[in-house]
Design a protein around this motif. Structure first.
Motif, PDB file in Angstrom:
ATOM      1  N   THR A   1       1.069  -1.115   0.017  1.00 56.39           N
ATOM      2  CA  THR A   1      -0.068   0.014   0.248  1.00 56.39           C
ATOM      3  C   THR A   1       0.804   1.342   0.044  1.00 56.39           C
ATOM      4  O   THR A   1       0.484   2.109  -0.843  1.00 56.39           O
TER       5      THR A   1
ATOM      6  N   ASN B   1       2.512   1.585  -3.307  1.00 54.79           N
ATOM      7  CA  ASN B   1       1.539   1.601  -4.484  1.00 54.79           C
ATOM      8  C   ASN B   1       2.197   0.543  -5.770  1.00 54.79           C
ATOM      9  O   ASN B   1       1.844   0.717  -6.655  1.00 54.79           O
ATOM     10  N   ARG B   2       2.617  -0.691  -5.100  1.00 58.37           N
ATOM     11  CA  ARG B   2       2.951  -1.907  -6.054  1.00 58.37           C
ATOM     12  C   ARG B   2       2.791  -3.040  -5.152  1.00 58.37           C
ATOM     13  O   ARG B   2       3.092  -2.875  -3.858  1.00 58.37           O
TER      14      ARG B   2
END
Length: 378
Positions: free
Chosen positions: A244, A247-248
């Motif tokens: 999270t 963001n991957r």
């Protein structure tokens, strides 16, 4: 056919491995981690038997190797380089050059190794092994502690290794850690995981977090297991939080060895002599430090049974086959009445058994046999 006669076709000492138990151990571990982007890297140093490695590959496992010889072995078995993780210490430039050419994932142990690798190549991604500094209390049955360990890169040196990598246009894409061996309690593992997760958040190019292993195996109970589900959820939560934040998808890796193969192996040995001591008897068997080093090396406990006999009543020390005064497989065990030529079964012997055998002092090394199920024999 009697139980003892089933084993007469085997020369002792002999390690016997069960495919079914190996598979059950692997699948139990796999099912305990509710995280899709995950790899189980079996630690080859626990047991490098080719039949064992082939079964791990059939189960979909990856491997963790610690030497160039282990790397060649797993390549011969057929493991793809994407399924190989290499973690060691003290690597020189020739070794690093070879590993770069192999294209396997590296976890480097020191600033000096990072410097050498970045002198040899550019635009390369590698992981680092973290030195665990948190004060984590371990259970009394662990066999190898991190306390005062100099293994790994310290947290205060993260900025330095990141700068070295950046200057060579390299990326630190992974963080690796290892706490200790044979941890039976989940609390130390959870604290270790929390610390490793905090360390991993320092690296913007992070692709994976490798929690190592150390999951313990209980000595006296064949049905009691480490609480993999609790640790699986905890490690998954840590990795999900990192995914999270970055963001991957961050990959979760673990490196269990003993928890996969220990109970999948037994060691059979023949009773060669029974010596009467003052308050108990001493049983000598035809294997010792040179065939099974773990008891003397780690003061490790292993369940011992006598083939075809139950309901222990006699007080014994089980003496190993060397003149080393400290070479015992087990002390103060209550076992059935033992006679010369009886066969003893040493349980949880699938890990750190034959792989550490030296033959000392001039004895025959144990044989190794893979079977489908212990039910076929016991």
């Amino acid at each position: 056919m009697s139980e003892v006669s089933k084993y007469q076709k085997f020369n002792t000492p002999v390690y016997i491995y069960s495919k079914d138990q190996l598979s059950a151990n692997y699948k139990l571990l796999e099912a305990s981690f509710p995280y899709q982007h995950m790899q189980i890297h079996y630690a080859v140093m626990c047991n490098n038997n080719k039949d064992v490695l082939r079964e791990i590959r059939k189960l979909g496992g990856s491997v963790q190797v610690n030497s160039l010889n282990e790397l060649e072995l797993v390549k011969d078995i057929g493991f793809d380089k994407r399924c190989i993780s290499f973690t060691s210490i003290g690597l020189d430039k020739d070794s690093l050059r070879h590993l770069i050419n192999e294209g396997v994932q590296l976890n480097l142990d020191s600033i000096e190794e990072v410097e050498k690798l970045c002198q040899l190549t550019s635009n390369y991604s590698f992981g680092i092994r973290v030195n665990i500094k948190d004060d984590i209390i371990l259970n009394k049955d662990h066999t190898n502690s991190y306390k005062h360990s100099d293994v790994g890169i310290k947290e205060e040196d993260f900025k330095r290794v990141t700068q070295i990598a950046r200057q060579a246009s390299c990326k630190i894409n992974g963080v690796h850690g290892y706490l200790a061996s044979n941890i039976l309690d989940t609390v130390p593992c959870m604290k270790f995981g929390d610390y490793l997760g905090r360390c991993a958040s320092s690296f913007k190019d992070l692709e994976y977090l490798n929690f190592g292993s150390g999951f313990g195996v209980f000595c006296e109970c064949k049905t009691k297991h480490f609480d993999f589900e609790t640790i699986g959820r905890h490690y998954a939560n840590i990795t999900e939080d990192l995914s999270t934040n970055f963001n991957r998808d961050i990959q979760l890796k673990i490196e269990p060895g003993r928890s996969i193969v220990a109970s999948a192996g037994i060691l059979l040995a023949k009773v060669t002599n029974i010596k009467q001591l003052q308050d108990k008897k001493q049983v000598a068997i035809d294997v010792g430090f040179g065939g099974f080093a773990r008891p003397i090396l780690y003061n490790a406990c292993h369940l011992i049974e006598v083939l075809g006999k139950e309901n222990g009543a006699e007080h014994y020390d089980v003496r190993a086959a060397t003149v080393l005064q400290s070479d015992f497989i087990g002390r103060d065990r209550y076992l059935p009445l033992i006679e010369e030529n009886d066969i003893v079964v040493i349980h949880n012997a699938g890990a750190y058994g034959m792989v550490m055998a030296s033959g000392f002092p001039g004895r025959k090394k144990p044989e190794e046999i893979m079977i489908t199920s212990f039910a076929d024999l016991l």
